[in-house]
Design a protein around this motif. Sequence first.
Motif, PDB file in Angstrom:
ATOM      1  N   TRP A 142       0.855  -1.183   0.000  1.00 24.21           N
ATOM      2  CA  TRP A 142       0.000   0.000   0.000  1.00 24.21           C
ATOM      3  C   TRP A 142       0.890   1.232   0.000  1.00 24.21           C
ATOM      4  CZ3 TRP A 142      -0.117   3.210   4.536  1.00 24.21           C
ATOM      5  CH2 TRP A 142       0.568   2.694   5.640  1.00 24.21           C
ATOM      6  N   TRP A 143       0.263   2.389  -0.211  1.00 27.37           N
ATOM      7  CA  TRP A 143       0.985   3.657  -0.288  1.00 27.37           C
ATOM      8  C   TRP A 143       0.604   4.543   0.881  1.00 27.37           C
ATOM      9  CZ3 TRP A 143       4.542   3.933  -4.102  1.00 27.37           C
ATOM     10  CH2 TRP A 143       4.379   3.100  -5.218  1.00 27.37           C
ATOM     11  N   GLN A 144       1.597   5.015   1.603  1.00 29.17           N
ATOM     12  CA  GLN A 144       1.374   5.983   2.676  1.00 29.17           C
ATOM     13  C   GLN A 144       1.675   7.368   2.137  1.00 29.17           C
ATOM     14  OE1 GLN A 144       2.807   5.222   6.797  1.00 29.17           O
ATOM     15  NE2 GLN A 144       3.945   7.130   6.553  1.00 29.17           N
ATOM     16  N   ILE A 145       0.722   8.292   2.282  1.00 23.91           N
ATOM     17  CA  ILE A 145       0.876   9.641   1.736  1.00 23.91           C
ATOM     18  C   ILE A 145       0.806  10.650   2.865  1.00 23.91           C
ATOM     19  CG2 ILE A 145      -0.096  11.377   0.183  1.00 23.91           C
ATOM     20  CD1 ILE A 145      -1.266   8.032  -0.588  1.00 23.91           C
ATOM     21  N   THR A 146       1.864  11.426   3.016  1.00 27.29           N
ATOM     22  CA  THR A 146       1.919  12.479   4.028  1.00 27.29           C
ATOM     23  C   THR A 146       1.944  13.832   3.341  1.00 27.29           C
ATOM     24  OG1 THR A 146       3.131  11.060   5.570  1.00 27.29           O
ATOM     25  CG2 THR A 146       3.217  13.436   5.969  1.00 27.29           C
ATOM     26  N   TYR A 147       0.984  14.670   3.671  1.00 28.81           N
ATOM     27  CA  TYR A 147       0.928  16.029   3.130  1.00 28.81           C
ATOM     28  C   TYR A 147       1.755  16.937   4.034  1.00 28.81           C
ATOM     29  CZ  TYR A 147      -2.663  14.939  -0.306  1.00 28.81           C
ATOM     30  OH  TYR A 147      -3.333  14.433  -1.391  1.00 28.81           O
ATOM     31  N   GLU A 148       2.879  17.392   3.510  1.00 31.14           N
ATOM     32  CA  GLU A 148       3.773  18.216   4.306  1.00 31.14           C
ATOM     33  C   GLU A 148       3.297  19.663   4.338  1.00 31.14           C
ATOM     34  OE1 GLU A 148       7.669  17.680   2.691  1.00 31.14           O
ATOM     35  OE2 GLU A 148       7.915  15.695   3.585  1.00 31.14           O
ATOM     36  N   HIS A 149       3.651  20.355   5.415  1.00 30.59           N
ATOM     37  CA  HIS A 149       3.271  21.768   5.564  1.00 30.59           C
ATOM     38  C   HIS A 149       4.216  22.402   6.576  1.00 30.59           C
ATOM     39  CE1 HIS A 149       0.776  25.363   6.107  1.00 30.59           C
ATOM     40  NE2 HIS A 149       0.151  25.000   5.001  1.00 30.59           N
ATOM     41  N   SER A 150       4.452  23.687   6.422  1.00 30.54           N
ATOM     42  CA  SER A 150       5.338  24.386   7.353  1.00 30.54           C
ATOM     43  C   SER A 150       4.744  24.468   8.758  1.00 30.54           C
ATOM     44  CB  SER A 150       5.627  25.807   6.827  1.00 30.54           C
ATOM     45  OG  SER A 150       4.418  26.517   6.624  1.00 30.54           O
ATOM     46  N   GLU A 151       3.419  24.400   8.855  1.00 31.95           N
ATOM     47  CA  GLU A 151       2.743  24.395  10.153  1.00 31.95           C
ATOM     48  C   GLU A 151       2.424  22.954  10.522  1.00 31.95           C
ATOM     49  OE1 GLU A 151      -0.645  26.975  10.042  1.00 31.95           O
ATOM     50  OE2 GLU A 151       0.405  28.480   8.817  1.00 31.95           O
ATOM     51  N   SER A 152       2.920  22.508  11.648  1.00 29.00           N
ATOM     52  CA  SER A 152       2.785  21.100  12.031  1.00 29.00           C
ATOM     53  C   SER A 152       1.331  20.658  12.159  1.00 29.00           C
ATOM     54  CB  SER A 152       3.522  20.844  13.343  1.00 29.00           C
ATOM     55  OG  SER A 152       3.000  21.665  14.378  1.00 29.00           O
ATOM     56  N   ASN A 153       0.438  21.562  12.557  1.00 28.91           N
ATOM     57  CA  ASN A 153      -0.964  21.176  12.713  1.00 28.91           C
ATOM     58  C   ASN A 153      -1.679  21.031  11.375  1.00 28.91           C
ATOM     59  OD1 ASN A 153      -0.900  23.915  12.141  1.00 28.91           O
ATOM     60  ND2 ASN A 153      -2.700  24.384  13.397  1.00 28.91           N
ATOM     61  N   ARG A 154      -0.981  21.341  10.277  1.00 34.32           N
ATOM     62  CA  ARG A 154      -1.564  21.184   8.947  1.00 34.32           C
ATOM     63  C   ARG A 154      -1.025  19.936   8.243  1.00 34.32           C
ATOM     64  NH1 ARG A 154      -5.550  24.249   6.960  1.00 34.32           N
ATOM     65  NH2 ARG A 154      -4.498  24.622   4.964  1.00 34.32           N
ATOM     66  N   VAL A 155      -0.146  19.212   8.918  1.00 36.00           N
ATOM     67  CA  VAL A 155       0.403  17.977   8.363  1.00 36.00           C
ATOM     68  C   VAL A 155      -0.543  16.828   8.688  1.00 36.00           C
ATOM     69  CG1 VAL A 155       2.328  16.353   8.404  1.00 36.00           C
ATOM     70  CG2 VAL A 155       2.763  18.823   8.583  1.00 36.00           C
ATOM     71  N   PHE A 156      -0.816  15.980   7.697  1.00 38.11           N
ATOM     72  CA  PHE A 156      -1.666  14.814   7.938  1.00 38.11           C
ATOM     73  C   PHE A 156      -1.235  13.684   7.020  1.00 38.11           C
ATOM     74  CE2 PHE A 156      -3.785  17.251   4.640  1.00 38.11           C
ATOM     75  CZ  PHE A 156      -4.186  16.287   3.718  1.00 38.11           C
ATOM     76  N   THR A 157      -1.678  12.484   7.361  1.00 35.04           N
ATOM     77  CA  THR A 157      -1.313  11.282   6.612  1.00 35.04           C
ATOM     78  C   THR A 157      -2.563  10.544   6.173  1.00 35.04           C
ATOM     79  OG1 THR A 157       0.751  11.032   7.848  1.00 35.04           O
ATOM     80  CG2 THR A 157      -0.063   9.094   6.705  1.00 35.04           C
ATOM     81  N   THR A 158      -2.545  10.062   4.950  1.00 31.25           N
ATOM     82  CA  THR A 158      -3.637   9.253   4.427  1.00 31.25           C
ATOM     83  C   THR A 158      -3.025   8.065   3.695  1.00 31.25           C
ATOM     84  OG1 THR A 158      -5.635   9.308   3.038  1.00 31.25           O
ATOM     85  CG2 THR A 158      -3.780  10.662   2.342  1.00 31.25           C
ATOM     86  N   ALA A 159      -3.847   7.325   2.955  1.00 34.86           N
ATOM     87  CA  ALA A 159      -3.324   6.124   2.303  1.00 34.86           C
ATOM     88  C   ALA A 159      -4.006   5.892   0.962  1.00 34.86           C
ATOM     89  CB  ALA A 159      -3.523   4.902   3.198  1.00 34.86           C
ATOM     90  N   ASN A 160      -3.184   5.586  -0.045  1.00 33.73           N
ATOM     91  CA  ASN A 160      -3.647   5.077  -1.344  1.00 33.73           C
ATOM     92  C   ASN A 160      -4.523   6.031  -2.141  1.00 33.73           C
ATOM     93  OD1 ASN A 160      -2.442   2.524  -0.636  1.00 33.73           O
ATOM     94  ND2 ASN A 160      -4.253   2.133   0.618  1.00 33.73           N
ATOM     95  N   GLU A 161      -4.617   7.272  -1.717  1.00 31.37           N
ATOM     96  CA  GLU A 161      -5.449   8.238  -2.441  1.00 31.37           C
ATOM     97  C   GLU A 161      -4.826   9.626  -2.296  1.00 31.37           C
ATOM     98  OE1 GLU A 161      -9.802   7.630  -2.447  1.00 31.37           O
ATOM     99  OE2 GLU A 161      -9.940   9.732  -1.829  1.00 31.37           O
ATOM    100  N   ILE A 162      -4.503  10.222  -3.441  1.00 30.95           N
ATOM    101  CA  ILE A 162      -3.859  11.535  -3.468  1.00 30.95           C
ATOM    102  C   ILE A 162      -4.816  12.548  -4.063  1.00 30.95           C
ATOM    103  CG2 ILE A 162      -1.959  12.873  -4.467  1.00 30.95           C
ATOM    104  CD1 ILE A 162      -0.298  10.336  -4.514  1.00 30.95           C
ATOM    105  N   HIS A 163      -5.042  13.633  -3.364  1.00 31.70           N
ATOM    106  CA  HIS A 163      -5.836  14.742  -3.889  1.00 31.70           C
ATOM    107  C   HIS A 163      -4.883  15.886  -4.243  1.00 31.70           C
ATOM    108  CE1 HIS A 163     -10.120  13.643  -2.756  1.00 31.70           C
ATOM    109  NE2 HIS A 163      -9.392  12.630  -2.303  1.00 31.70           N
TER     110      HIS A 163
END
Length: 334
Positions: A129-150
């Motif tokens: 499976w694919w782990q996708i982490t959306y990076e951001h300069s603000e830590s509270n805006r970082v999140f992780t999802t899986a197998n689906e990229i928007h």
Amino acid sequence: MRRNVPFLLLMALPLGGCQGWQSALDAHGPAASSLARMFWIFVAVLVTVWALTMIALLLSLRRRRPADADPLATDPRTERRMTITVSVAIGLTLLTVISLTGLSYAAQKVLFAYKDGTLTLLVTGRQWWWQITYEHSESNRVFTTANEIHIPVGEPVLIKLESSDVIHSFWIPSLTGKMDAITGRQNQIQIQADRPGIYRGQCAEYCGLQHAHMGLLVIAESKEDFERWREHQTASAIPPQDEERQRGMEIFLSKPCVMCHQIRGTDAGGKVAPDLTHVGSRRTIGAGTLETTRGNIAAWIVDPHGVKPGVNMPTIQLEPDEVQPLASYLEGLK
């Protein structure tokens, strides 16, 4: 690192009842368009070479020597003509190879000519499976999802590729070429969608038993829709209100699920399996294996190895009356 050369004439495969098709020739991004153009030019050149070769072969077969001719005799004029013909053929072959090499180099330049963008993703390949982490300069805006990229339409998105186990290969045929995800190393590739749509991707490097079931989707949408989706993804899971889903949450938190999976807003904090905070909003489960429905979630929970043999998720011991509440809880995590 695998270079990005389109090698399939056409690959258009439906994704298990879900929207999303893949075709290296159905280009919807700058990199994919460059590769598709190169592909068709290669096809045109090779077809031309093949046709000329067949014509020369047929002409040579039509030539007949007199029955009493000496097979070792040579004609100076014929020899001179053949020498010129072969020399011209060698020259044209060399020119063709150099031209196609230059074309390939130009396509690679387009592929790796990164544009400035505001969105960066860390994509980690795992079995399977694919782990996708959306990076951001603000830590509270970082999140992780899986197998689906928007992604937002028309904006370049930088993909940082890593692997947690074996070599995987990230490929979204309609948007870009391939790039390997290698353990202990970070590769990068950029994707961009020129129009809204759902684009199917997959692992293109054999990585084990369930390599064929390691798919992902890229959903390209307007900037406004993307921002709404991202804002929702950064939020924790909403606690269930109905009795069945509340019981399902209690079952989830009391089982070994919490050792592997995370649901933000609960005590489940596992990091080795997909983040389930908003799993119900994803189009598929099992990395594109099943469409996200309550029935499919229940089937996956009860017998993951029956759906995807060899998957790393263990079989969880559940009572018969625990399956539906648990599936309802997970399906409701929108």
